[in-house]
Design a protein around this motif. Structure first.
Motif, PDB file in Angstrom:
ATOM      1  N   MET A 132      85.442  28.683   9.457  1.00 32.56           N
ATOM      2  CA  MET A 132      86.180  28.636  10.718  1.00 32.56           C
ATOM      3  C   MET A 132      85.741  27.719  11.762  1.00 32.56           C
ATOM      4  SD  MET A 132      87.459  32.023  12.797  1.00 32.56           S
ATOM      5  CE  MET A 132      85.933  32.815  13.006  1.00 32.56           C
ATOM      6  N   THR A 133      86.742  26.874  12.153  1.00 33.27           N
ATOM      7  CA  THR A 133      86.356  25.855  13.087  1.00 33.27           C
ATOM      8  C   THR A 133      85.877  26.720  14.651  1.00 33.27           C
ATOM      9  OG1 THR A 133      88.041  24.687  12.481  1.00 33.27           O
ATOM     10  CG2 THR A 133      87.129  24.061  14.605  1.00 33.27           C
ATOM     11  N   ARG A 134      84.721  26.015  14.908  1.00 27.89           N
ATOM     12  CA  ARG A 134      84.215  26.696  16.235  1.00 27.89           C
ATOM     13  C   ARG A 134      84.939  26.175  17.404  1.00 27.89           C
ATOM     14  NH1 ARG A 134      79.245  28.625  15.865  1.00 27.89           N
ATOM     15  NH2 ARG A 134      77.951  28.120  14.088  1.00 27.89           N
ATOM     16  N   PRO A 135      85.369  27.218  18.139  1.00 29.03           N
ATOM     17  CA  PRO A 135      86.253  26.635  19.571  1.00 29.03           C
ATOM     18  C   PRO A 135      85.181  26.044  20.531  1.00 29.03           C
ATOM     19  CG  PRO A 135      85.166  29.070  19.600  1.00 29.03           C
ATOM     20  CD  PRO A 135      84.787  28.627  18.144  1.00 29.03           C
ATOM     21  N   ALA A 194      85.034  29.575  24.529  1.00 31.60           N
ATOM     22  CA  ALA A 194      84.552  30.531  23.555  1.00 31.60           C
ATOM     23  C   ALA A 194      84.015  31.853  24.096  1.00 31.60           C
ATOM     24  CB  ALA A 194      83.064  29.826  22.918  1.00 31.60           C
ATOM     25  N   LYS A 232      91.195  36.071  14.209  1.00 33.45           N
ATOM     26  CA  LYS A 232      90.246  34.925  14.266  1.00 33.45           C
ATOM     27  C   LYS A 232      90.292  34.517  15.722  1.00 33.45           C
ATOM     28  CE  LYS A 232      92.026  32.514  11.084  1.00 33.45           C
ATOM     29  NZ  LYS A 232      92.348  31.266  10.193  1.00 33.45           N
ATOM     30  N   ALA A 233      91.515  34.556  16.392  1.00 34.40           N
ATOM     31  CA  ALA A 233      91.517  33.742  17.583  1.00 34.40           C
ATOM     32  C   ALA A 233      90.585  34.854  18.675  1.00 34.40           C
ATOM     33  CB  ALA A 233      92.985  33.706  18.065  1.00 34.40           C
ATOM     34  N   HIS A 277      88.384  36.757  18.188  1.00 34.54           N
ATOM     35  CA  HIS A 277      87.014  36.669  17.906  1.00 34.54           C
ATOM     36  C   HIS A 277      86.101  35.580  18.347  1.00 34.54           C
ATOM     37  CE1 HIS A 277      82.921  36.743  15.522  1.00 34.54           C
ATOM     38  NE2 HIS A 277      83.326  35.681  15.163  1.00 34.54           N
ATOM     39  N   ALA A 278      87.084  34.209  18.235  1.00 39.03           N
ATOM     40  CA  ALA A 278      86.659  32.962  18.689  1.00 39.03           C
ATOM     41  C   ALA A 278      86.618  32.813  19.974  1.00 39.03           C
ATOM     42  CB  ALA A 278      87.790  31.891  18.021  1.00 39.03           C
ATOM     43  N   ILE A 293      84.505  37.958  10.599  1.00 44.40           N
ATOM     44  CA  ILE A 293      84.585  38.125  12.278  1.00 44.40           C
ATOM     45  C   ILE A 293      83.637  39.154  12.721  1.00 44.40           C
ATOM     46  CG2 ILE A 293      86.865  37.167  12.291  1.00 44.40           C
ATOM     47  CD1 ILE A 293      87.647  40.068  12.897  1.00 44.40           C
ATOM     48  N   GLU A 298      97.341  30.321  13.036  1.00 37.78           N
ATOM     49  CA  GLU A 298      96.370  29.941  14.162  1.00 37.78           C
ATOM     50  C   GLU A 298      97.180  29.977  15.138  1.00 37.78           C
ATOM     51  OE1 GLU A 298      94.499  29.776  10.090  1.00 37.78           O
ATOM     52  OE2 GLU A 298      96.303  28.796  10.862  1.00 37.78           O
ATOM     53  N   MET A 313      96.056  31.986  18.591  1.00 41.99           N
ATOM     54  CA  MET A 313      95.799  31.428  19.875  1.00 41.99           C
ATOM     55  C   MET A 313      96.613  31.804  21.058  1.00 41.99           C
ATOM     56  SD  MET A 313      92.612  30.555  20.289  1.00 41.99           S
ATOM     57  CE  MET A 313      91.255  29.997  19.525  1.00 41.99           C
TER      58      MET A 313
END
Length: 262
Positions: A1-4, A9, A34-35, A37-38, A63, A230, A234
């Motif tokens: 998963m891409t880091r925010p 963050a 995911k969002a 959590h990010a 997550i 995604e 977000m």
């Protein structure tokens, strides 16, 4: 998963939330989890049953979900058990995402005017009443306010071919969002119906000719693009921020503008 981005963050750092409805890694609920959590939130995750567990448990681990609990809203007591566990573990809750819907094949596949009472009741039970019950259980845990999310679709507001009785259930769900927002707003609890454009999810696979609907959305949406989990995640996570505290009670479309086109 891409880091925010480090600037975002921690926007939900310290927040605790529950995500209901992850079936696999294509689920809208997974995009949202995911969002959340990010952006720094702790996220509890539910799974439908033991058959679903192997598909959801690895995602919960991704997550770092501190709670991983069974939840079939058609089973008496399971919804209450989830919120009891959250109360014992956290003592409060900041957001809940409800992303479940179901209609028996014989109810979904036929005309609305022909639907049998058992199919209608099951569709409404899972797709609408379970959100109302979830809001009831979440309310006492949202001691400092919070956010409730549920998932709708454009077929709640306009006739979409083959959406049938689910459109009726989603219309009821959107009405429930408005009433619950009015009732819980004085406590600082916001309520949102999120209405994504068509997505190739497991739930959508039961809709006849769904591929044609995807093609139509891609061609007609002003953005000329299909939404992704995604994108939905977000946008939904933004609404959980304190900065969005005065947005409530509406159906929010995340569909590239498809809903504005005839």
């Amino acid at each position: 998963m891409t880091r925010p981005d480090p600037l975002v963050a921690n926007l939900l750092r310290g927040k605790k939330g529950l995500v209901i409805g992850i079936a696999n890694d294509q689920s809208i609920a997974w995009g949202c989890a995911k969002a959340f959590h990010a952006l720094g939130a702790e996220v509890a995750v539910t799974y439908l049953n033991e058959k679903a567990r192997p598909h959801v448990e690895p995602l919960a681990r991704q997550i770092d979900a501190p709670l991983f609990l069974p939840l079939d809203v058609l089973q008496d007591g399971q919804n209450e058990a989830v919120f009891d566990r959250i109360a014992e573990t956290w003592g409060h809750l900041d957001f809940v995402l409800h992303s479940i819907a179901f209609s028996p094949r014989e109810a979904l596949g036929g005309r609305v005017v022909d639907v049998a009472k058992p199919g209608f009741l099951t569709t409404m039970d899972v797709s609408c009443w379970s959100f109302i019950r979830t809001a009831h259980l979440a309310e006492p845990l949202m001691k400092n306010g919070g956010t409730l999310f549920t998932m709708s679709y454009y077929g709640a507001q306009a006739v979409v071919e083959n959406y049938n009785i689910m459109g009726v259930a989603k219309a009821a769900l959107e009405a429930a969002v408005r009433y619950i927002a009015a009732e819980l707003g004085p406590k600082g609890i916001r309520v949102h119906a999120i209405s994504p454009g068509p997505l190739a999810t497991r739930a959508a696979s039961g809709i006849p000719e769904f591929d044609a609907l995807l093609d139509k959305a891609r061609e007609k949406a002003p953005a000329r693009s299909l939404v992704t989990i995604e994108d939905v995640g977000m946008a939904t996570a933004f609404l959980a921020l304190d900065a969005a505290r005065l947005i409530t009670g509406d159906t929010l479309f995340i569909d590239g503008g498809y809903h504005i086109i005839d």
